[in-house]
Design a protein around this motif. Structure first.
Motif, PDB file in Angstrom:
ATOM      1  N   MET A   1      63.406  54.240 -19.119  1.00 57.64           N
ATOM      2  CA  MET A   1      64.084  53.206 -18.373  1.00 57.64           C
ATOM      3  C   MET A   1      63.431  53.058 -16.998  1.00 57.64           C
ATOM      4  SD  MET A   1      68.141  52.794 -17.941  1.00 57.64           S
ATOM      5  CE  MET A   1      68.743  52.818 -16.291  1.00 57.64           C
ATOM      6  N   ALA A   2      63.266  51.832 -16.541  1.00 58.15           N
ATOM      7  CA  ALA A   2      62.616  51.565 -15.263  1.00 58.15           C
ATOM      8  C   ALA A   2      63.523  51.967 -14.100  1.00 58.15           C
ATOM      9  CB  ALA A   2      62.282  50.083 -15.155  1.00 58.15           C
ATOM     10  N   ARG A   3      62.887  52.487 -13.052  1.00 59.67           N
ATOM     11  CA  ARG A   3      63.637  52.848 -11.855  1.00 59.67           C
ATOM     12  C   ARG A   3      63.790  51.621 -10.970  1.00 59.67           C
ATOM     13  NH1 ARG A   3      61.329  58.072  -9.041  1.00 59.67           N
ATOM     14  NH2 ARG A   3      60.114  56.453  -8.094  1.00 59.67           N
ATOM     15  N   THR A   4      64.936  51.531 -10.329  1.00 53.85           N
ATOM     16  CA  THR A   4      65.173  50.423  -9.408  1.00 53.85           C
ATOM     17  C   THR A   4      64.716  50.821  -8.007  1.00 53.85           C
ATOM     18  OG1 THR A   4      67.384  51.162  -8.785  1.00 53.85           O
ATOM     19  CG2 THR A   4      67.212  49.732 -10.740  1.00 53.85           C
ATOM     20  N   LEU A   5      64.599  49.824  -7.146  1.00 51.25           N
ATOM     21  CA  LEU A   5      64.243  50.100  -5.750  1.00 51.25           C
ATOM     22  C   LEU A   5      65.299  50.993  -5.115  1.00 51.25           C
ATOM     23  CD1 LEU A   5      62.500  49.692  -3.250  1.00 51.25           C
ATOM     24  CD2 LEU A   5      63.730  47.560  -2.820  1.00 51.25           C
ATOM     25  N   LYS A   6      66.558  50.738  -5.466  1.00 53.68           N
ATOM     26  CA  LYS A   6      67.651  51.555  -4.930  1.00 53.68           C
ATOM     27  C   LYS A   6      67.469  53.023  -5.328  1.00 53.68           C
ATOM     28  CE  LYS A   6      72.660  51.772  -4.596  1.00 53.68           C
ATOM     29  NZ  LYS A   6      73.927  51.131  -4.901  1.00 53.68           N
ATOM     30  N   ASP A   7      67.065  53.276  -6.577  1.00 50.22           N
ATOM     31  CA  ASP A   7      66.821  54.653  -7.033  1.00 50.22           C
ATOM     32  C   ASP A   7      65.711  55.308  -6.215  1.00 50.22           C
ATOM     33  OD1 ASP A   7      68.741  54.385  -9.035  1.00 50.22           O
ATOM     34  OD2 ASP A   7      67.267  53.740 -10.535  1.00 50.22           O
ATOM     35  N   ILE A   8      64.645  54.551  -5.985  1.00 48.82           N
ATOM     36  CA  ILE A   8      63.499  55.089  -5.238  1.00 48.82           C
ATOM     37  C   ILE A   8      63.906  55.424  -3.804  1.00 48.82           C
ATOM     38  CG2 ILE A   8      61.213  54.526  -4.307  1.00 48.82           C
ATOM     39  CD1 ILE A   8      60.834  52.797  -6.890  1.00 48.82           C
ATOM     40  N   VAL A   9      64.632  54.520  -3.163  1.00 56.07           N
ATOM     41  CA  VAL A   9      65.072  54.747  -1.784  1.00 56.07           C
ATOM     42  C   VAL A   9      66.019  55.942  -1.721  1.00 56.07           C
ATOM     43  CG1 VAL A   9      66.370  53.770   0.157  1.00 56.07           C
ATOM     44  CG2 VAL A   9      64.693  52.363  -1.057  1.00 56.07           C
ATOM     45  N   ASN A  10      66.913  56.051  -2.685  1.00 55.44           N
ATOM     46  CA  ASN A  10      67.872  57.161  -2.698  1.00 55.44           C
ATOM     47  C   ASN A  10      67.194  58.520  -2.838  1.00 55.44           C
ATOM     48  OD1 ASN A  10      70.144  55.591  -2.303  1.00 55.44           O
ATOM     49  ND2 ASN A  10      70.559  55.356  -4.477  1.00 55.44           N
ATOM     50  N   GLU A  11      65.995  58.543  -3.399  1.00 49.07           N
ATOM     51  CA  GLU A  11      65.255  59.800  -3.554  1.00 49.07           C
ATOM     52  C   GLU A  11      64.494  60.187  -2.282  1.00 49.07           C
ATOM     53  OE1 GLU A  11      62.763  59.186  -6.955  1.00 49.07           O
ATOM     54  OE2 GLU A  11      64.472  59.016  -8.324  1.00 49.07           O
ATOM     55  N   MET A  12      64.396  59.284  -1.345  1.00 49.70           N
ATOM     56  CA  MET A  12      63.670  59.546  -0.102  1.00 49.70           C
ATOM     57  C   MET A  12      64.510  60.423   0.827  1.00 49.70           C
ATOM     58  SD  MET A  12      62.157  55.817   0.823  1.00 49.70           S
ATOM     59  CE  MET A  12      60.929  55.036  -0.195  1.00 49.70           C
ATOM     60  N   PRO A  13      63.831  61.113   1.754  1.00 53.91           N
ATOM     61  CA  PRO A  13      64.573  61.899   2.748  1.00 53.91           C
ATOM     62  C   PRO A  13      65.488  60.981   3.569  1.00 53.91           C
ATOM     63  CG  PRO A  13      62.208  62.376   2.843  1.00 53.91           C
ATOM     64  CD  PRO A  13      62.389  61.236   1.904  1.00 53.91           C
ATOM     65  N   LYS A  14      66.610  61.529   4.012  1.00 48.68           N
ATOM     66  CA  LYS A  14      67.600  60.754   4.769  1.00 48.68           C
ATOM     67  C   LYS A  14      66.977  60.051   5.980  1.00 48.68           C
ATOM     68  CE  LYS A  14      71.737  60.985   3.019  1.00 48.68           C
ATOM     69  NZ  LYS A  14      72.237  59.798   2.349  1.00 48.68           N
ATOM     70  N   GLU A  15      66.086  60.743   6.681  1.00 49.67           N
ATOM     71  CA  GLU A  15      65.451  60.162   7.864  1.00 49.67           C
ATOM     72  C   GLU A  15      64.692  58.884   7.499  1.00 49.67           C
ATOM     73  OE1 GLU A  15      61.722  61.443  10.499  1.00 49.67           O
ATOM     74  OE2 GLU A  15      63.448  62.781  10.792  1.00 49.67           O
ATOM     75  N   ARG A  16      63.981  58.921   6.385  1.00 51.42           N
ATOM     76  CA  ARG A  16      63.228  57.746   5.928  1.00 51.42           C
ATOM     77  C   ARG A  16      64.186  56.623   5.519  1.00 51.42           C
ATOM     78  NH1 ARG A  16      59.640  54.328   6.664  1.00 51.42           N
ATOM     79  NH2 ARG A  16      58.641  53.450   4.850  1.00 51.42           N
ATOM     80  N   GLN A  17      65.277  56.973   4.864  1.00 52.23           N
ATOM     81  CA  GLN A  17      66.274  55.976   4.472  1.00 52.23           C
ATOM     82  C   GLN A  17      66.863  55.283   5.702  1.00 52.23           C
ATOM     83  OE1 GLN A  17      69.290  57.339   1.684  1.00 52.23           O
ATOM     84  NE2 GLN A  17      67.814  58.717   0.706  1.00 52.23           N
ATOM     85  N   GLU A  18      67.112  56.064   6.748  1.00 54.30           N
ATOM     86  CA  GLU A  18      67.668  55.503   7.975  1.00 54.30           C
ATOM     87  C   GLU A  18      66.683  54.549   8.640  1.00 54.30           C
ATOM     88  OE1 GLU A  18      68.841  58.901  10.285  1.00 54.30           O
ATOM     89  OE2 GLU A  18      70.511  59.368   8.930  1.00 54.30           O
ATOM     90  N   LYS A  19      65.382  54.897   8.639  1.00 53.91           N
ATOM     91  CA  LYS A  19      64.364  54.026   9.216  1.00 53.91           C
ATOM     92  C   LYS A  19      64.283  52.718   8.438  1.00 53.91           C
ATOM     93  CE  LYS A  19      61.270  57.363  11.381  1.00 53.91           C
ATOM     94  NZ  LYS A  19      59.923  57.935  11.411  1.00 53.91           N
ATOM     95  N   ILE A  20      64.357  52.818   7.118  1.00 53.69           N
ATOM     96  CA  ILE A  20      64.318  51.622   6.273  1.00 53.69           C
ATOM     97  C   ILE A  20      65.522  50.740   6.574  1.00 53.69           C
ATOM     98  CG2 ILE A  20      64.547  50.789   3.890  1.00 53.69           C
ATOM     99  CD1 ILE A  20      62.806  53.228   3.075  1.00 53.69           C
ATOM    100  N   GLN A  21      66.702  51.335   6.695  1.00 57.41           N
ATOM    101  CA  GLN A  21      67.920  50.565   6.969  1.00 57.41           C
ATOM    102  C   GLN A  21      67.850  49.897   8.334  1.00 57.41           C
ATOM    103  OE1 GLN A  21      70.519  49.918   4.735  1.00 57.41           O
ATOM    104  NE2 GLN A  21      70.865  48.375   6.302  1.00 57.41           N
ATOM    105  N   THR A  22      67.338  50.624   9.332  1.00 57.70           N
ATOM    106  CA  THR A  22      67.215  50.064  10.680  1.00 57.70           C
ATOM    107  C   THR A  22      66.292  48.862  10.672  1.00 57.70           C
ATOM    108  OG1 THR A  22      67.622  52.208  11.713  1.00 57.70           O
ATOM    109  CG2 THR A  22      66.479  50.564  13.052  1.00 57.70           C
TER     110      THR A  22
END
Length: 105
Positions: free
Chosen positions: A1-22
């Motif tokens: 099954m293909a991974r979604t962008l949300k799945d990929i982002v959720n696997e990233m470190p929290k700091e990276r997720q926060e930078k992406i959200q900002t």
């Protein structure tokens, strides 16, 4: 099954997720005058009537990449807003330029 962008982002470190959200939040706020006008549900004709110019003039202004601050201020005020001019200096912060303070009133 293909991974979604949300799945990929959720696997990233929290700091990276926060930078992406900002950055996402910043991009959402970046709009052209035309996009802002449309978002507010104002037609070029309506804006032209408020500014006492032609619809063609509004169209031309929306395509300009360089205009006087006073012109930009008039357009923003006609849409019901105020204009604030802010300088961002890396490592020093953001500064609202007070000499344009009257523009927003």
């Amino acid at each position: 099954m293909a991974r979604t962008l949300k799945d990929i982002v959720n696997e990233m470190p929290k700091e990276r997720q926060e930078k992406i959200q900002t950055r996402t939040d910043e991009l959402i706020l970046e709009v052209t005058l035309q996009q802002l006008r449309k978002k507010l549900g104002i037609s070029q004709t309506d804006l032209a009537e408020i500014l006492k110019v032609t619809q063609a003039s509004v169209s031309k202004q929306e395509r300009q990449s360089d205009m006087q601050i006073s012109t930009l201020c008039q357009i923003i005020r006609a849409m019901g807003g105020t204009l604030k001019v802010t300088a961002s200096i890396p490592g020093k912060g953001e500064f609202e330029l007070k000499q344009f303070e009257e523009c927003g009133q």
